[in-house]
Design a protein around this motif. Structure first.
Motif: not given
Length: 141
Positions: A50-54, A58-61
């Motif tokens: 989840p921290f990488m999502f923040v 771009a990980l969540i397109t």
């Protein structure tokens, strides 16, 4: 919202009220708290995502295809370094600590340290691979 949803899903493996590890302990006929702490230890990599999502939206397109590939590459390396640092017993303690440092540097959203972290990651793997072969070859003779 995805950050909170992800942690809600992963929370089933955290003691003291994790439903998943209670069920797993019942199936394995083991102590629930020991199973819960082992589940947390194995699942600690999942807490980084989840921290990488923040750090890498771009990980969540949200981004171009090159940004998505960039984020996937660094997230994959970060998770691999974290897993090697925490769970891979083939490496010595100093090497495992270096893997944890590499994981921290790769999780950093500022790209200054990324090239150093990638180099250290692959250097640690290659040194272990070639050094391990040398030791095995010498022990046969």
């Amino acid at each position: 919202h995805l950050f909170i949803l992800y942690f809600a899903v992963v929370s089933t493996i955290t003691p003291p009220v994790g439903n998943s590890y209670y069920a797993a302990a019942g199936i394995a006929k083991s102590e629930p708290q020991v199973t819960g702490f082992q589940a947390c230890r194995l699942g600690v990599v999942a807490f980084v995502i989840p921290f990488m999502f923040v750090y890498y939206p771009a990980l969540i397109t949200f981004g171009t295809s090159s940004q998505i590939l960039f984020g996937l590459f660094f997230t994959l390396l970060c998770v691999m370094a974290l897993a090697k640092g925490l769970e891979d017993e083939r490496y010595t303690i100093p090497e495992r600590i270096l893997f944890l440092v590499v994981a921290f540097l790769l999780a950093n959203p500022h790209g200054f340290f990324h090239s150093y972290a990638i180099g250290a990651f692959f250097l640690l793997i290659l040194l272990r691979r070639f050094w391990g072969r040398t030791v095995r070859i010498l022990s046969r003779s």
